[in-house]
Design an enzyme around this catalytic site. Structure first.
Site, PDB file in Angstrom:
ATOM      1  N   ASP A  15       2.379  21.638  12.148  1.00 41.49           N
ATOM      2  CA  ASP A  15       2.993  21.555  10.819  1.00 41.49           C
ATOM      3  C   ASP A  15       2.164  22.236   9.730  1.00 41.49           C
ATOM      4  OD1 ASP A  15       5.344  20.339  11.524  1.00 41.49           O
ATOM      5  OD2 ASP A  15       4.623  18.300  11.145  1.00 41.49           O
ATOM      6  N   ARG A  95      -7.276   9.118   2.893  1.00 38.82           N
ATOM      7  CA  ARG A  95      -6.462   9.998   2.051  1.00 38.82           C
ATOM      8  C   ARG A  95      -7.055  10.257   0.672  1.00 38.82           C
ATOM      9  NH1 ARG A  95      -5.414  11.168   6.572  1.00 38.82           N
ATOM     10  NH2 ARG A  95      -3.345  11.070   7.495  1.00 38.82           N
ATOM     11  N   ASP A 124       1.383   8.190   3.369  1.00 37.78           N
ATOM     12  CA  ASP A 124       0.347   9.190   3.100  1.00 37.78           C
ATOM     13  C   ASP A 124       0.703  10.118   1.940  1.00 37.78           C
ATOM     14  OD1 ASP A 124      -1.386   8.220   4.975  1.00 37.78           O
ATOM     15  OD2 ASP A 124      -0.586   9.445   6.599  1.00 37.78           O
ATOM     16  N   SER A 175       2.962   9.837  16.945  1.00 37.66           N
ATOM     17  CA  SER A 175       2.296  10.405  15.779  1.00 37.66           C
ATOM     18  C   SER A 175       0.954   9.695  15.640  1.00 37.66           C
ATOM     19  CB  SER A 175       3.162  10.197  14.540  1.00 37.66           C
ATOM     20  OG  SER A 175       2.383  10.402  13.392  1.00 37.66           O
TER      21      SER A 175
HETATM   22  N1  ARG Z   1       0.636   3.137   9.034  1.00 35.48           N
HETATM   23  C1  ARG Z   1      -0.687   3.560   8.789  1.00 35.48           C
HETATM   24  C2  ARG Z   1      -0.886   3.795   7.319  1.00 35.48           C
HETATM   25  O1  ARG Z   1       0.054   3.927   6.606  1.00 35.48           O
HETATM   26  C3  ARG Z   1      -1.042   4.765   9.602  1.00 35.48           C
HETATM   27  C4  ARG Z   1      -0.402   6.032   9.205  1.00 35.48           C
HETATM   28  C5  ARG Z   1      -0.795   7.096  10.112  1.00 35.48           C
HETATM   29  N2  ARG Z   1      -0.425   8.385   9.605  1.00 35.48           N
HETATM   30  C6  ARG Z   1       0.026   9.346  10.378  1.00 35.48           C
HETATM   31  N3  ARG Z   1       0.258  10.447   9.797  1.00 35.48           N
HETATM   32  N4  ARG Z   1       0.280   9.165  11.659  1.00 35.48           N
HETATM   33  O2  ARG Z   1      -1.978   3.831   6.846  1.00 35.48           O
END
Ligand code: ARG
Length: 399
Positions: A15, A95, A124, A175
């Site tokens: 991506d 992040r 995110d 993911s």
């Molecule tokens: N659910 C978790 C969070 O919001 C993990 C997110 C993981 N992100 C990803 N792009 N797979 O912090």
């Protein structure tokens, strides 16, 4: 002449690789890639070169592991931060750090834009954009993946057309996001919350069946609420976390299977592996149990929940987070000593704790002859402590 410059948070995956070309084509921007080492697997030098090969003007790599540990993980540990009581926030803590570097590089290179590779359904995107806005509201943000609405096949075709290397191995159905503080796994069969996660979901931890039959003990030392040593050996922050991830993983410690509330309103089933975070938070809480005065200890708990929530919501660069950190910092002055943990077949248990600052007084606690507690005073204490309820009960005349 391009219409401006953009700094893209680059992971080396399909991506964000497609995003390099897409940002050039769609917005006519000069793209620079920024990859940040937070302890995730993958060779950052290869990733750096890949961005250049695809056509990035500049490609930066920053090793931010120590900064991540010192400025993000340590405060989160002092706060025992667990979102909804379970998730140690690995992704959520990373992040704002990435956003901070995006903004710094953007400023240094006079870029008006930053870009990130988050989709439109997750937390995110919120964390990146709220963090960037809190650091520099003048910077414009582009979220290519949220905007372009390509399927994975379309993204592969786009990549092929533009000479971007496409993944040759079959794509994992999951993911995944990883850094020092943990690994998360979503999607595929996990979307059915009734389905037990297949073993291939896990990468850092052994199943309890495969884990060693022999328990292992680890002794963690703390100074002012921060873990500084393992088994009597001083260790730097990053190595200590990495070592605990290894040892804990070997014993199957730190697996979490939960349904969580995303900020964008979706309930989501998540699998986490976070051996070090699990062990350290458990040990840290235990040392607080030994060293914090009761009212302080109780008062801290709702603030910990609030802290975890604001980190999850992407409000890292907020005055509330700073104020809470100051409070937590103050609570940690006496949180020093060591905790002994037993790791065995998927579980980690505290089995010993010790501190020069301990408030545990054996002469008060004992049921043996050394007892110094005033049993006589207990009678009067109970009389007055229970008085309001007694008065209330009399007024009800229920008997
Ligand atoms: N659910 C978790 C969070 O919001 C993990 C997110 C993981 N992100 C990803 N792009 N797979 O912090």
């Amino acid at each position: 002449m391009a219409k401006g410059k953009v700094i893209l948070a680059y992971s080396g995956g399909l991506d964000t690789s497609v995003a390099i070309k897409w940002l050039q084509e769609k917005y006519d921007l000069e793209v620079s890639a920024l990859a940040i080492d937070l302890g995730q697997p993958g060779d950052l030098d290869t990733i750096k070169q890949k961005a250049l090969d695809i056509g990035a003007k500049e490609s930066y790599v920053i090793d931010a592991k120590e900064e991540f540990a010192k400025d993000f993980i340590v405060p989160a540990l002092k706060a025992n931060a667990l979102y909804e009581g379970q998730y140690p926030l690995a992704t959520a803590l990373a992040r704002p750090l990435i956003a901070k570097h995006l903004v710094e590089v953007a400023k240094k290179s006079n870029a008006d834009f930053v870009a990130h590779g988050s989709t439109g359904k997750g937390n995110d995107q919120v964390r990146f954009e709220v963090s960037v806005a809190s650091l520099d509201p003048s910077i414009k943000i582009i979220a290519p993946i949220r905007e372009w609405s390509m399927t994975r096949d379309e993204a592969m075709q786009y990549a092929e057309k533009h000479g971007i290397p496409v993944p040759t191995t079959k794509k994992s159905p999951y993911s995944i996001d990883e850094n020092l503080w943990g690994r998360s796994c979503e999607c595929g069969v996990l979307e059915n919350p009734w389905e037990e996660p297949p073993e291939d979901v896990y990468d850092w931890t052994k199943s309890s069946l495969e884990a060693s039959d022999k328990p292992e003990y680890v002794e963690i030392s703390f100074v002012e609420g921060e873990a500084v040593g393992l088994n009597e050996k001083q260790m730097d922050r990053v190595s200590l976390i990495e070592t605990l991830n290894d040892i804990g993983g070997k014993h199957g410690v730190g697996r979490i299977d939960m349904v969580e509330n995303r900020l964008v309103g979706i309930k989501s089933r998540e699998i986490y592996e976070c051996p070090a975070a699990t062990i350290l938070i458990q040990a840290h809480k235990e040392l607080e149990a030994l060293t914090l005065e009761r009212d302080l200890s109780h008062f801290k708990i709702p603030l910990e929940l609030k802290y975890a929530e604001l980190v999850y919501y992407g409000q890292w660069f907020s005055p509330l987070r700073e104020a809470l950190d100051s409070f937590f910092e103050k609570t940690q002055k006496k949180v020093a000593g060591k905790v002994r943990m037993k790791l065995h077949k998927g579980s980690s248990c505290v089995v010993g704790r010790e501190s020069k600052e301990s408030l545990y007084d054996v002469s008060l606690a004992t049921y043996e002859t050394a007892d110094s507690f005033s049993h006589d005073s207990a009678k009067g204490f109970i009389e007055l402590f229970g008085l309001p309820l007694k008065v209330w009960a009399k007024r009800q005349k229920k008997w």
